[in-house]
Design an enzyme around this catalytic site. Structure first.
Site, PDB file in Angstrom:
ATOM      1  N   GLY A 253       0.832  -1.204   0.000  1.00 21.80           N
ATOM      2  CA  GLY A 253       0.000   0.000   0.000  1.00 21.80           C
ATOM      3  C   GLY A 253       0.863   1.249   0.000  1.00 21.80           C
ATOM      4  N   ASN A 254       0.243   2.382   0.292  1.00 22.88           N
ATOM      5  CA  ASN A 254       1.006   3.633   0.410  1.00 22.88           C
ATOM      6  C   ASN A 254       0.368   4.488   1.497  1.00 22.88           C
ATOM      7  OD1 ASN A 254      -0.983   5.556  -0.858  1.00 22.88           O
ATOM      8  ND2 ASN A 254      -0.736   4.085  -2.534  1.00 22.88           N
ATOM      9  N   ARG A 255       0.926   5.673   1.739  1.00 18.94           N
ATOM     10  CA  ARG A 255       0.540   6.460   2.913  1.00 18.94           C
ATOM     11  C   ARG A 255      -0.628   7.405   2.667  1.00 18.94           C
ATOM     12  NH1 ARG A 255       5.230   9.625   3.732  1.00 18.94           N
ATOM     13  NH2 ARG A 255       3.839  10.791   5.091  1.00 18.94           N
TER      14      ARG A 255
END
Ligand code: PMT
Length: 404
Positions: A209-211
Site C-alpha cells: 500500500g502507500n501512505r
C-alpha cells in the site's frame, strides 16, 4: 467555505436530541455563518436559550409576538433574511405542521413566510417516524423541495434500537452546504473524484500500500458538492467518513479502481485522479498466509493498469470527460517531473505536490501545490488546508469548462 457570511436560521424543536443542536449551532458559527436561532416553546423545556445565545451572540427568538428592533416582526424579518432555514431536531409534530402549512408558533410562521430552501433533520421515536402520517408528511414536504437528512438508525432515547436518531452533525452540515451551493459554478456538472491509496494483496492478510489518507480526494469531493456538482467518489480504503450527498464507491485495488472509473467515464464531465494508485502489484497473491522461513522473500511484481493512460485513450471516441485533472506526487525535481507527467498523462490540469515536505502531501491536513495546465502559466499556491486547495483546483476546473 460556502457557509462563510451566509444567513442560517436554525429552528430547534422539543426533542431529546436538542443537545446535539447546540453542537450544530457551534459548528455553523465556526464556519462563518450568521446564525439566528428560533426555539419552539417545547424546546425550551429541554434547554434554555442561553447556550444558543452565547454561541451566536444574538438573541434567541421564542415568542411569536416579540418584535425585533421595536417594530420588526420576528417571523417576517427572519424569513426574509434567511439563505437557508434548518430545522434540527425536527419533531413529528413540527413536520406535520409544516406539511399542513400551519403557522401557530414563531418557527412554523417563519417557515411559511420564507422562500429560502428548507433542510429538515428529524429526530423521534422509531414508531412515530415509521407512522404513515409522518411518512406522508415527509413525502409532501419533499415534493415541495424540502431536503431531509436522517433520521439515522441506532439506539433511541427509549433504549430501543430503530430509525429515529438525529443524523450525524457532519451530515446535517453537509446537507446545508449542498443546499446552499446547489446553484454554484459547477451546478449540473458530474464530477468523479478518486481518493486514497490502493492496496495490492500479497496474501489474505497483507498488502502493498502507500501512505495516502484520502484527505485530499475527500476534500475535492466535498468542495465539488458545495459548488453544485453531482459527485461520485471512488475511494480506496480510508478511515474517513462517507461524504454526505456524494455517491460513494468503495474499491481496494488499482484494478478495481480502473474498472470503477472506466465504467462511469462516459457519464462524467470531470475526472479528478487524486488517488495514490499502485504502479505495481504482486504477480501472484498467495491463497494462504505466507509463512516466514529462514531465508528472505523475493516478490515478483507486475505493472498495474495506468488509469489516466486508459482514460486518455478512451476520451477521443467518448467525448468525455470534458476535463481531466491529474495529481503528481513527487519527492524530487517537482516541476520537471510534473511537466513530463502532464504531457504523458494528457491531462488538462496537473496538481503537483512535493510529498517530501512534512506539512504537505500524504496524511497531513495541508498541502502545498503547483497548478500546471498545457500552454498556461504555472501557479504555485501557498501552504493551504486541503479543502482550500480543493476549492482552488475546482475553480480552475470551472474556468476550463466555461472556456470550452
Ligand atoms: O490522501 P492524502 O493523504 O490526502 O494525500 C494526498 C496525495 C499526496 C495522495 C495527493 O495529493 C496526490 O498527490 N495524489 C496522487 C498520488 C500519485 O499516485 O501520484 P503519481 O505521481 O504516482 O501519479 C500521477 C497521476 O497518475 C495521479 O493522478 C494518479 O492518480 C494517476 N495514476 C497513477 C498510477 C496508476 N496506475 N494510474 C493512474 O492513473
Amino acid at each position: 467555505m460556502i457557509l462563510q457570511g451566509k444567513n442560517v436560521v436554525l429552528g430547534v424543536t422539543g426533542g431529546i436530541a436538542i443537545y446535539k443542536a447546540v453542537d450544530l449551532c457551534s459548528k455553523l458559527v465556526q464556519a462563518g455563518a450568521n446564525v439566528d436561532v428560533i426555539m419552539t416553546e417545547a424546546a425550551t423545556h429541554f434547554v434554555t436559550p442561553l447556550p444558543f445565545q452565547t454561541l451566536t451572540k444574538r438573541p434567541v427568538s421564542v415568542d411569536m409576538f416579540q418584535l425585533l428592533r421595536d417594530t420588526e416582526m420576528a417571523h417576517i424579518s427572519l424569513s426574509k433574511k434567511a439563505d437557508v432555514l434548518v430545522i434540527a431536531p425536527a419533531t413529528a409534530n413540527t413536520i406535520a405542521k409544516l406539511a399542513l402549512g400551519l403557522a401557530d408558533n414563531l418557527l412554523t410562521s417563519t417557515a411559511l413566510a420564507s422562500r429560502a430552501p428548507l433542510v429538515i433533520a428529524p429526530a423521534m421515536d422509531a414508531d412515530m417516524w415509521a407512522h404513515p402520517a409522518t411518512q406522508q408528511n415527509v413525502q409532501l414536504l419533499r415534493s415541495r423541495g424540502a431536503v431531509f437528512v436522517g433520521p439515522a438508525r441506532g439506539r433511541l432515547a427509549s433504549g430501543r434500537m430503530g430509525q429515529g436518531r438525529l443524523a450525524p452533525i457532519e451530515d446535517i452540515l453537509g446537507a446545508i452546504r449542498q443546499t446552499l451551493g446547489s446553484k454554484g459554478p459547477l451546478a449540473g456538472v458530474r464530477v468523479l473524484v478518486t481518493a486514497g491509496g490502493t492496496q495490492e494483496p500479497l496474501d489474505p492478510v497483507r498488502h502493498i500500500g502507500n501512505r495516502s489518507s484520502g484527505k485530499m480526494g475527500y476534500a475535492l469531493a466535498e468542495a465539488a458538492r458545495d459548488m453544485g456538482a453531482q459527485v461520485i467518489l471512488v475511494s480506496a480504503p480510508t478511515c474517513l467518513a462517507p461524504v454526505f450527498g456524494v455517491e460513494m464507491l468503495h474499491v481496494r485495488t488499482a484494478a478495481e479502481m480502473h474498472r470503477a472509473v472506466m465504467e462511469r467515464l462516459s457519464q462524467v464531465d470531470v475526472l479528478i485522479m487524486a488517488a495514490a494508485v499502485a504502479d505495481y502489484r504482486p504477480k501472484h497473491a498467495a491463497v494462504q498466509k505466507i509463512k516466514k522461513g529462514a531465508k528472505g522473500l523475493v516478490l515478483e511484481l507486475e505493472r498495474t493498469e495506468d488509469i489516466l493512460g486508459a482514460v486518455a485513450k478512451a476520451r477521443p471516441s467518448l467525448g468525455k470527460p470534458r476535463v481531466v485533472v491529474g495529481f503528481a506526487a513527487e519527492t524530487e525535481d517537482l516541476l520537471k517531473n510534473a511537466r513530463e507527467k502532464m504531457h504523458r498523462k494528457k491531462v488538462d490540469l496537473l496538481v503537483a505536490n512535493d510529498v517530501s515536505a512534512p506539512d504537505s502531501g500524504f496524511g497531513v491536513e495541508t498541502n502545498r501545490v503547483v497548478l500546471l495546465a498545457p500552454g498556461k502559466k504555472e501557479e504555485a499556491l501557498p501552504l493551504l488546508p486541503k479543502f482550500e486547495v480543493a476549492e482552488r483546483v475546482l475553480s480552475k476546473v470551472a474556468a476550463l469548462l466555461e472556456a470550452e
